[in-house]
Write a protein that holds these residues in place. Structure first.
Motif, PDB file in Angstrom:
ATOM      1  N   UNK A 152     -13.553   3.131  -1.762  1.00 50.99           N
ATOM      2  CA  UNK A 152     -12.396   2.366  -1.151  1.00 50.99           C
ATOM      3  C   UNK A 152     -11.102   3.264  -1.320  1.00 50.99           C
ATOM      4  N   UNK A 153     -11.189   4.626  -2.973  1.00 56.20           N
ATOM      5  CA  UNK A 153     -10.510   5.257  -2.798  1.00 56.20           C
ATOM      6  C   UNK A 153      -9.808   6.032  -1.286  1.00 56.20           C
ATOM      7  N   UNK A 154     -10.707   5.985   0.040  1.00 56.33           N
ATOM      8  CA  UNK A 154     -10.652   7.143   0.849  1.00 56.33           C
ATOM      9  C   UNK A 154     -10.253   5.773   1.242  1.00 56.33           C
ATOM     10  N   UNK A 155      -9.496   4.625   1.574  1.00 53.35           N
ATOM     11  CA  UNK A 155      -8.906   3.621   1.984  1.00 53.35           C
ATOM     12  C   UNK A 155      -7.446   3.295   1.828  1.00 53.35           C
ATOM     13  N   UNK A 156      -6.184   3.363   2.774  1.00 56.57           N
ATOM     14  CA  UNK A 156      -4.943   2.473   2.003  1.00 56.57           C
ATOM     15  C   UNK A 156      -4.700   1.359   3.184  1.00 56.57           C
ATOM     16  N   UNK A 157      -4.594   0.734   2.194  1.00 59.90           N
ATOM     17  CA  UNK A 157      -3.968  -1.117   3.145  1.00 59.90           C
ATOM     18  C   UNK A 157      -3.052  -1.826   2.782  1.00 59.90           C
ATOM     19  N   UNK A 158      -2.848  -1.665   4.415  1.00 56.63           N
ATOM     20  CA  UNK A 158      -0.759  -2.622   3.992  1.00 56.63           C
ATOM     21  C   UNK A 158      -1.434  -4.188   4.689  1.00 56.63           C
ATOM     22  N   UNK A 159      -1.529  -5.096   4.388  1.00 56.80           N
ATOM     23  CA  UNK A 159      -1.878  -6.273   4.651  1.00 56.80           C
ATOM     24  C   UNK A 159      -0.851  -6.848   5.002  1.00 56.80           C
ATOM     25  N   UNK A 160      -1.228  -7.920   6.313  1.00 51.03           N
ATOM     26  CA  UNK A 160      -0.019  -9.025   6.246  1.00 51.03           C
ATOM     27  C   UNK A 160       0.045  -9.812   4.972  1.00 51.03           C
ATOM     28  N   UNK A 161      -0.449 -10.682   4.351  1.00 52.02           N
ATOM     29  CA  UNK A 161      -0.151 -10.831   3.027  1.00 52.02           C
ATOM     30  C   UNK A 161      -0.090  -9.633   1.893  1.00 52.02           C
ATOM     31  N   UNK A 162       1.255  -9.361   1.454  1.00 52.03           N
ATOM     32  CA  UNK A 162       1.490  -8.479   0.186  1.00 52.03           C
ATOM     33  C   UNK A 162       0.988  -9.085  -1.119  1.00 52.03           C
ATOM     34  N   UNK A 163       1.180  -8.075  -1.803  1.00 52.00           N
ATOM     35  CA  UNK A 163       0.115  -8.511  -3.500  1.00 52.00           C
ATOM     36  C   UNK A 163       0.904  -7.495  -4.409  1.00 52.00           C
ATOM     37  N   UNK A 164       1.588  -8.024  -4.976  1.00 57.63           N
ATOM     38  CA  UNK A 164       2.562  -7.455  -6.561  1.00 57.63           C
ATOM     39  C   UNK A 164       2.268  -7.692  -7.371  1.00 57.63           C
ATOM     40  N   UNK A 165       2.368  -7.010  -8.572  1.00 53.07           N
ATOM     41  CA  UNK A 165       1.955  -7.881  -9.688  1.00 53.07           C
ATOM     42  C   UNK A 165       3.194  -7.499 -10.619  1.00 53.07           C
ATOM     43  N   UNK A 166       3.177  -8.871 -12.053  1.00 55.38           N
ATOM     44  CA  UNK A 166       4.582  -8.356 -12.448  1.00 55.38           C
ATOM     45  C   UNK A 166       4.815  -6.936 -13.166  1.00 55.38           C
ATOM     46  N   UNK A 167       5.395  -6.797 -13.225  1.00 52.76           N
ATOM     47  CA  UNK A 167       6.532  -5.343 -13.806  1.00 52.76           C
ATOM     48  C   UNK A 167       7.530  -5.199 -13.208  1.00 52.76           C
ATOM     49  N   UNK A 168       7.449  -3.759 -13.428  1.00 52.92           N
ATOM     50  CA  UNK A 168       8.327  -2.579 -12.788  1.00 52.92           C
ATOM     51  C   UNK A 168       8.574  -2.804 -10.974  1.00 52.92           C
ATOM     52  N   UNK A 169       9.666  -2.138 -10.882  1.00 59.36           N
ATOM     53  CA  UNK A 169       9.334  -1.679  -9.256  1.00 59.36           C
ATOM     54  C   UNK A 169       8.109  -0.169  -9.110  1.00 59.36           C
ATOM     55  N   UNK A 170       8.428   0.128 -10.080  1.00 53.49           N
ATOM     56  CA  UNK A 170       8.622   1.636  -9.903  1.00 53.49           C
ATOM     57  C   UNK A 170       6.255   1.510 -10.662  1.00 53.49           C
TER      58      UNK A 170
END
Length: 581
Positions: A417-435
């Protein structure tokens, strides 16, 4: 019979967790025995005091004062030991609960996606929070009352036998009536408490789903229908809860009634024995006190047994989660996948989410390093499923997938999975800073690298307009950010990692047209020299792809570049023309 086996199995699993704390349990049992012995010594002192004042004009004040001092010392010591015992019981209970929750959370990390697809997130949360809390309550009550109650019963029997054997035998003969009542009620409450726990989980699942999708509910004016559904579940929960509580509440009054009958029989028999000179007045007072203390633990234990039915019902649901089969582990000889070139081959791949509904059958595909592969087709044809198989979120049912000539099942999941980069229609962000959200894929990246990735994703400008810039704290799933802004952050994350294989699943679906043009140019630069899989519904965005796969019903029905497929005037041509009328 089945539920009895489940209860026994659940109790055995609870004991397995308790074994780890055997020393603390031994201390608890020891303190319970000592406090019971001290408590049972008090009636002897009371009996002696009664005998000291029973005779006419023969009150021994000196003896009574000595007994009072002795009694106060014993009561104080008993209180201290009971406090220590309660502290130990609390420590055992919450350490066991900590272990159960940790194991359940660890299991959550290793569960296959198929389990999470089948079970609403609210139900899983209910098992890990509400059910574990109920289990803790029952376990704590069991420690607090069970050991002390058992020790009290044994202790009072011994003391009563030393006073009068025949009256003690009468007590022992009548005792099973109380046990029979408690067992009869407790046996019938387990199923009710389990149904209560399952219905509560269903309600939690609905609430969780509605909170996460409130905009959709309001957009389709479904508030009344959802309210009706909630009310229906709430009524079922009320009904099964009332039934469980009603039947469980019969236990204590039932056993108290039987125990009072026992006490009355003992009092009548003892009074007759005292009149006949077989026992002194003080001895009768002591015996009656013991008889009362002997029956009281049965009331307490019956309450514990009832609470344990609820506790075991909840515990069984938690253990069901813990015992769910984990995803197939990496093979013992699995290799660390490094320096991927991006060559991907699918040979005779077949897969279905449910065995009775085939989805992908005999799929073959060969992708050369650096090629741009677009995947199009109607909804439900298997586009996203193909992505899940490439990432090994699911394992194929038949055939195989190879990357750089190696079967992906022979690789560690992490390295694959580290060989893949994914950008999906559904976003996933965690609680925390933008950085923190951008650096998730590469925590060791420098500040300059992070900002450059954000600029390439056209996210830097809106990030700098936020109150805290890159240090702005966002809530889970982005909070007040627009859908387009959230997607730009996800794109920035991939831009920072730049893995050898890219997967873009409707990556620009929530971005305005002007920004989309810029992002497409950034994607073009990012995809140079990298294998790319692009899932798209807007066919105008994939015209420059090297190969376009047209999928329908789990099969690749057409394959070629844009011009070749238009020239065939087939399914792809119809899709493209329908979007460009």
């Amino acid at each position: 019979m089945k539920n009895r086996k489940i209860r026994k199995g659940t109790l055995g699993k609870v004991m397995h967790y308790l074994k780890k704390y055997w020393f603390l349990m031994a201390l608890s049992v020891l303190f319970a025995g000592v406090t019971v012995a001290m408590t049972l010594y008090i009636p002897i002192l009371v009996g002696r005091a009664v005998d000291l004042i029973a005779g006419s004009g023969a009150v021994d004040f000196v003896g009574i004062i000595r007994i009072l001092k002795e009694g106060c010392a014993i009561i104080l010591a008993t209180a201290v030991l009971q406090w220590l015992m309660n502290m130990i019981n609390n420590k055992i209970t919450y350490q066991v609960i900590r272990d159960v929750r940790n194991e359940a959370f660890d299991k959550l990390q290793s569960l296959p996606l198929s389990y999470l697809d089948r079970h609403p997130s609210g139900e899983v949360v209910s098992r890990m929070i509400a059910d574990v809390d109920q289990f803790a309550d029952g376990l704590l009550m069991g420690f607090t009352q069970f050991f002390t109650g058992a020790a009290t019963i044994l202790g009072t029997l011994v003391f009563m036998l030393t006073i009068n054997v025949w009256i003690t035998l009468l007590v022992v003969v009548l005792t099973p009536l109380s046990l029979f009542v408690a067992k009869f009620i407790a046996t019938h409450t387990y199923d009710m408490f389990r149904l209560q726990s399952e219905t509560r989980a269903e309600q939690t699942g609905l609430i969780d789903e509605m909170i996460g999708n409130q905009k959709v509910v309001q957009a389709f004016a479904m508030e009344d229908r959802i309210q009706d559904k909630f009310d229906e579940i709430d009524r079922r929960l009320e009904k099964c809860s009332l039934k469980a509580i009603f039947y469980s509440s019969l236990t204590n009054p039932g056993t108290r009634f039987v125990n009072n009958v026992v006490y009355a029989c003992v009092a009548l028999t003892g009074a007759l024995a005292a009149i006949g000179g077989a026992i002194s007045v003080g001895g009768l007072a002591t015996f009656l006190s013991y008889a009362n203390q002997y029956t009281k633990p049965f009331n307490d234990i019956s309450s514990v047994v009832t609470e344990l039915q609820n506790s075991l019902a909840c515990a069984s649901r938690v253990f069901e989660l813990i015992e769910e089969p984990s995803q197939i582990p990496d093979a013992p000889d699995a290799v660390e996948f490094k320096d991927a070139s991006g060559a991907v081959e699918l040979e005779h791949v077949s897969f279905s989410y449910t065995k009775d509904k085939p989805l992908i059958e005999d799929l073959n595909l060969s992708v050369k390093p650096g090629q741009r592969i677009a995947i199009v087709g109607p909804t439900g044809c298997g586009k996203t499923t193909l992505i899940n198989l490439l990432m090994r979120f699911y394992d194929v049912d038949g055939g195989g997938i190879r990357m750089d000539g190696t079967d992906i099942r022979r690789m560690t999941r992490k390295s694959l999975r580290s060989a893949y980069g994914m950008v999906l229609q559904d976003t996933w962000l965690k609680s925390g800073t933008i950085r923190e959200n951008i650096l998730m894929g590469r925590p060791d990246a420098t500040e300059e690298e992070m900002i450059r990735a954000a600029k390439e994703a056209h996210a830097d400008s809106f990030i700098r307009r936020l109150p805290g810039g890159y240090d702005t704290v966002i809530q889970e799933d982005g909070g007040s950010l627009s859908q387009g802004q959230k997607q730009l952050l996800c794109i920035s994350r991939v831009m920072l990692c730049l893995p050898p294989v890219l997967i873009l699943d409707e990556a620009t679906s929530s971005i305005d047209t002007r920004t989309e043009i810029r992002i497409q140019k950034a994607f073009q630069r990012m995809m140079e020299g990298r294998t790319s899989f692009v899932v798209a519904h807007r066919l105008s965005t994939i015209r420059e792809s090297d190969v376009i796969l047209v999928m329908k019903d789990g099969h690749i029905i057409e394959q070629g570049n844009h011009e070749e497929l238009l020239g065939k005037n087939g399914f792809y041509a119809k899709l493209y023309n329908s979007q460009n009328l």
